[in-house]
Design a protein around this motif. Structure first.
Motif, short mmCIF file in Angstrom:
data_model
loop_
_atom_site.label_atom_id
_atom_site.label_comp_id
_atom_site.label_asym_id
_atom_site.label_seq_id
_atom_site.Cartn_x
_atom_site.Cartn_y
_atom_site.Cartn_z
N ALA A 112 25.38 -1.75 44.10
CA ALA A 112 25.16 -0.88 42.94
C ALA A 112 26.24 -1.12 41.88
CB ALA A 112 25.19 0.59 43.39
N ARG A 113 27.49 -1.29 42.30
CA ARG A 113 28.57 -1.55 41.35
C ARG A 113 28.39 -2.91 40.69
NH1 ARG A 113 31.35 1.61 38.91
NH2 ARG A 113 33.52 1.01 39.35
N LYS A 114 27.95 -3.89 41.48
CA LYS A 114 27.72 -5.22 40.93
C LYS A 114 26.59 -5.19 39.91
CE LYS A 114 26.96 -10.04 42.32
NZ LYS A 114 26.73 -10.96 43.47
N ALA A 115 25.54 -4.43 40.21
CA ALA A 115 24.40 -4.32 39.29
C ALA A 115 24.80 -3.65 37.98
CB ALA A 115 23.27 -3.53 39.95
N ASP A 116 25.84 -2.81 38.02
CA ASP A 116 26.34 -2.16 36.81
C ASP A 116 27.25 -3.07 35.99
OD1 ASP A 116 25.00 0.18 37.36
OD2 ASP A 116 26.69 1.14 38.37
#
Length: 374
Positions: A112-116
């Motif tokens: 999720a952090r990477k996608a952000d």
């Protein structure tokens, strides 16, 4: 239909627990609107607490409880940053039993952090705080039965996708263009920082009582305390490496200090009568972009670039590695307050060399106009 047992309250479509069990008040949602399922959930909680009370079993503790304990009991320079990291983890594992926290259960958070668009270095920093908490839970924290919160701390692999932003040292033309766009108070701070290599908070907190006169050299230096000090308006967390740092002044830095004298009784770089919290403000960001400096994410855009600029100019001037380490405030084990006059003169001679550009053009010495700073 099953008879509702005490301690279950329906709020909306969901049953909630509000009950004192073995001296502990439980207030939480069962996550269901089905009464029988809610009663089974409550019965499981009652049994778990009985196991703890009667047989000394380890109680279920959530990551949120562990994070709260860590923040309440830890005193460190970067605690506010740790709290920010934990805030990012909270939505993903806040309610999770800490015995269930491991790389498998953290993958959703990482993805999720990477996608952000978050860099791997930032995610690693967040996981490092989590790793510290799990280590404390396994090795330091004990319950009332002298049992650790968890048996062992799981191995957490910190991601590194080689996507970190690179530092961006300014050349002389970029510095002139960028500084001209900064508000006067930030321009003074930036000019001082690029000529001393001092960290951002060191500049923001710089106090007149940190100034030390060196009579034999007819000049002064500043010494920023390595350790934590509590002042009336806040807490100076100390230098990153916990060592006192010597700040020597070249002709440009001296001109900045001369222009700042008399503006505030305590702080060297005040704004509207108070200490400035940080240099990396909206005004900084707007000036950086307007100056045509890179904003595509490949390079850092913050004030730390001025420290890199200072370091690169020292190296280009042929200043030795040992001297550069002192001037850049890298950990060395030396006690800065014990430098002799000759050693301070050597450091001053080194920083004087960053006052002149590659073309041999001396920087204009700052002269503050009269009146209130903007």
């Amino acid at each position: 239909m099953a008879k509702k047992i005490p301690g279950l309250v329906k709020r909306g479509d969901c049953w909630h627990i509000d009950k004192v069990i073995k001296g502990k008040r439980i207030c939480e949602s069962t996550g269901t609107g089905d009464l029988e399922e809610a009663q089974r959930y409550l019965a499981k909680i009652i049994d778990d607490l009985r196991q703890v009370s009667v047989y000394g079993a380890r109680p279920v503790r959530t990551f949120r409880e562990a994070a709260t304990k860590y923040l309440n009991e830890t005193d460190k320079r970067s605690l506010a940053r740790d709290a920010y990291c934990l805030k990012k983890l909270e939505p993903h594992i806040g309610d999770m039993d800490i015995t269930h926290v491991h790389m498998g259960t953290l993958q959703a958070f990482i993805e999720a952090r990477k996608a952000d668009g978050v860099k791997s270095k930032t995610i690693s920093r967040e996981l490092a705080v989590l790793r510290r908490i799990l280590s404390l839970a396994a090795r330091a924290w004990r319950d009332e039965h002298n049992k650790p919160w968890i048996d062992t701390a799981p191995l957490l692999e910190l991601p590194d996708w080689e996507d970190g932003a690179e530092p961006y040292p300014l050349n002389w033309q970029e510095q002139e263009r960028f500084f001209a766009l900064l508000p006067e108070h930030l321009r003074c701070m930036a000019l001082f920082k690029v000529n001393t290599g001092l960290r951002e908070q060191g500049v923001c907190w710089l106090r007149w009582d940190w100034e030390v006169q060196v009579p034999e050299l007819n000049t002064s230096i500043f010494i920023t305390p390595g350790k934590r000090i509590e002042y009336e308006d806040g807490i100076w967390r100390g230098e990153k490496n916990k060592e006192d740092q010597i700040v020597v002044l070249n002709q440009v830095a001296r001109s900045v200090i001369a222009a700042q004298r008399g503006l505030h009784p305590v702080y060297v770089f005040p704004y509207e009568g108070r200490r400035i919290g940080n240099i990396h403000t909206t005004s900084w960001k707007k000036a950086w972009q307007k100056a045509g400096l890179p904003v595509d994410g490949s390079y850092n855009k913050g004030p730390h670039n001025l420290k890199h600029t200072f370091g690169r100019r020292l190296r280009s001037a042929g200043v030795s590695l040992e001297t550069r380490k002192v001037l850049l405030h890298h950990k060395s084990g030396d006690i800065t307050t014990h430098y002799s006059g000759a050693e301070i003169q050597e450091l001053i001679n080194a920083v004087e060399q960053v006052c002149v550009s590659e073309e041999g053009i001396s920087l204009t010495i700052l002269k503050r106009s009269s009146g209130k700073p903007r």
